[in-house]
Design an enzyme around this catalytic site. Structure first.
Site, mmCIF file in Angstrom:
data_model
loop_
_atom_site.group_PDB
_atom_site.id
_atom_site.type_symbol
_atom_site.label_atom_id
_atom_site.label_comp_id
_atom_site.label_asym_id
_atom_site.label_seq_id
_atom_site.Cartn_x
_atom_site.Cartn_y
_atom_site.Cartn_z
ATOM 1 N N ALA A 1 32.185 39.913 43.689
ATOM 2 C CA ALA A 1 30.977 39.817 42.862
ATOM 3 C C ALA A 1 31.223 38.986 41.610
ATOM 4 O O ALA A 1 30.387 38.171 41.213
ATOM 5 C CB ALA A 1 30.495 41.217 42.479
ATOM 6 N N THR B 1 50.085 36.776 45.010
ATOM 7 C CA THR B 1 51.347 37.342 44.510
ATOM 8 C C THR B 1 51.617 38.721 45.095
ATOM 9 O O THR B 1 52.559 39.391 44.690
ATOM 10 C CB THR B 1 51.314 37.457 42.971
ATOM 11 O OG1 THR B 1 50.178 38.243 42.591
ATOM 12 C CG2 THR B 1 51.222 36.089 42.326
ATOM 13 N N HIS C 1 40.530 40.199 53.630
ATOM 14 C CA HIS C 1 40.295 40.954 54.849
ATOM 15 C C HIS C 1 38.957 40.615 55.487
ATOM 16 O O HIS C 1 38.828 40.639 56.717
ATOM 17 C CB HIS C 1 40.383 42.460 54.585
ATOM 18 C CG HIS C 1 40.282 43.271 55.843
ATOM 19 N ND1 HIS C 1 39.105 43.846 56.260
ATOM 20 C CD2 HIS C 1 41.213 43.538 56.790
ATOM 21 C CE1 HIS C 1 39.313 44.464 57.414
ATOM 22 N NE2 HIS C 1 40.575 44.291 57.757
ATOM 23 N N GLU D 1 30.280 34.978 37.539
ATOM 24 C CA GLU D 1 30.982 34.158 36.550
ATOM 25 C C GLU D 1 30.653 32.678 36.729
ATOM 26 O O GLU D 1 30.646 31.921 35.762
ATOM 27 C CB GLU D 1 32.499 34.381 36.642
ATOM 28 C CG GLU D 1 32.980 35.752 36.194
ATOM 29 C CD GLU D 1 32.814 35.988 34.699
ATOM 30 O OE1 GLU D 1 32.860 35.010 33.923
ATOM 31 O OE2 GLU D 1 32.635 37.157 34.296
ATOM 32 N N LYS E 1 43.901 39.066 64.261
ATOM 33 C CA LYS E 1 43.105 38.336 63.269
ATOM 34 C C LYS E 1 43.605 36.903 63.078
ATOM 35 O O LYS E 1 42.885 36.048 62.575
ATOM 36 C CB LYS E 1 43.099 39.098 61.948
ATOM 37 C CG LYS E 1 42.426 40.466 62.088
ATOM 38 C CD LYS E 1 42.625 41.358 60.881
ATOM 39 C CE LYS E 1 42.003 42.731 61.134
ATOM 40 N NZ LYS E 1 42.248 43.686 60.027
#
Length: 378
Positions: free
Chosen positions: A133, A323, A303, A138, A344
């Site tokens: 979001a 990281t 994901h 932003e 995946k």
């Protein structure tokens, strides 16, 4: 030959003989700036010099190779395909190409990396985006007021007293969010009215699959249409019809605005259908001739793209940059090989994880791949 002056135990341990080095093994070496050609080098030259440097430098070079390969792949021409086969992505000449899903977290939009991400959307170098979001709001907020450099060590209590919000070493005045509310509320009013008119016209059929008026991606597209600012990622996504998915759209200031709006518009409310969006992104994945994942950060954005690629039994290419560490079994920390176990990422896919702050390496990656190819084409 043993040396009688050295105890056998110590000699066997320290002076153990090596097996022959496998044929074709690369030598470790880096960039020699004593050579004139190494100075004022292009980004691609620096990446090439880092290839045999070891550590994350070599992973960075591998990431660039994978990005170049996923972007270069071409399949059949659209004229060679049956109508039911014409579902995936095509290049400007009509040839099948890789569908590239890019995910990024909100801090990257708060940072100056937003300009790099905007470049990719502006020139249609990616096919879909998944963001948090904060990565949505932003982007809009920066069109209304600037973000400033700060310091990681600035005390939170003092900043709170001053109405300043800290994002790492960046500062966002709280007035920016007030401006965002002033910009958003009239748009929310119009969106609610359009939703009401649609429901009145369609009746109970307005709840059928494929007909919901607002989904998170449609909501975000509307923001991109309304912002009318070429510095915005969402502006270019709207203009170039690049869908932006955000299954957690209410987890931030937009959620605050929607919450406040429920009181203003009560008993009416804007409805956002996340089921329609999961159908949309999963269908994009299933229809892709080849699928590439470009993951900048971790958590939801990582994901959501990986799970969409599960619907086609895995992505063909994957580049992770974050990281996160895998010792806590977090999805953010998981290496690509874990995604292979879930279906995946395909077992034969080209994949790599670069352990780094995205802002540190992604500008270099884009300069050596996306931007280099863009300049060559121009």
């Amino acid at each position: 030959m043993s040396n009688p002056a050295i105890p056998n135990l110590a000699g066997d341990a320290v002076l153990k003989a090596s097996d022959p080095v496998p044929e074709g093994s690369l030598l470790v070496h880096g960039i020699d700036y004593s050579k004139p050609e190494s100075r004022n080098a292009r980004a691609s030259d620096i990446i090439e010099g880092m290839r045999t440097m070891g550590c994350q430098a070599s992973s960075l070079a591998e990431a660039c190779d994978i990005i170049d390969e996923m972007r270069a792949w071409r399949g059949k021409h659209i004229d060679e395909l049956e109508d039911h086969e014409r579902k995936g992505a095509f290049d400007e000449n009509g040839y099948q190409k890789t569908t590239i899903f890019m995910g990024y977290t909100s801090n990257l939009i708060s940072s100056g990396l937003r300009d790099t991400l905007r470049f990719l959307a502006q020139h249609k170098m990616i096919d879909a985006i998944v963001s948090t979001a904060g990565g949505i709001e932003e982007d809009i907020i920066k069109c209304l007021a600037p973000t400033y450099m700060g310091d990681f060590a600035e005390p939170g209590a003092e900043l709170r007293e001053k109405g300043m919000n800290r994002i790492g070493n960046m500062i966002v005045p709280n007035d920016n969010y007030c401006r965002f509310e002033e910009w958003m509320v009239p748009i929310l009013d119009i969106m609610l009215e359009e939703q009401t008119q649609f429901a009145e016209k369609e009746g109970k059929e307005s709840l059928d699959a494929g007909t919901p008026f607002w989904t998170p991606s449609k909501f975000i597209d509307r923001l991109g249409k309304e912002v009318k600012d070429e510095s915005s990622v969402l502006y270019w996504c709207h203009k170039n019809q690049i869908p932006v998915f955000c299954p957690a759209l209410t987890d931030g200031s937009i959620g605050d605005m929607l919450f406040f709006h429920t009181f203003k518009a009560s008993p009416k409310q804007i409805r956002l259908d996340i089921v329609e969006d999961i159908r949309k992104i999963n269908s994009m994945s299933m229809n892709a001739y080849r699928a590439g994942m470009l993951i900048l950060g971790g958590g939801l954005i990582k994901h959501h793209i990986a799970n969409a690629c599960l619907m086609r039994n895995g992505a063909d290419y994957a580049v992770y940059i974050n990281t996160g560490q895998e010792f806590d079994a977090s999805d953010a920390g998981a290496r690509p090989d874990e995604a292979v176990s879930w279906g995946k990422i395909k077992a034969e896919a080209k994949s790599v994880k670069v352990y780094s702050d995205v802002t540190l390496v992604f500008p270099l990656i884009v300069a050596a791949t996306f931007a280099k190819k863009y300049i060559t084409c121009k």
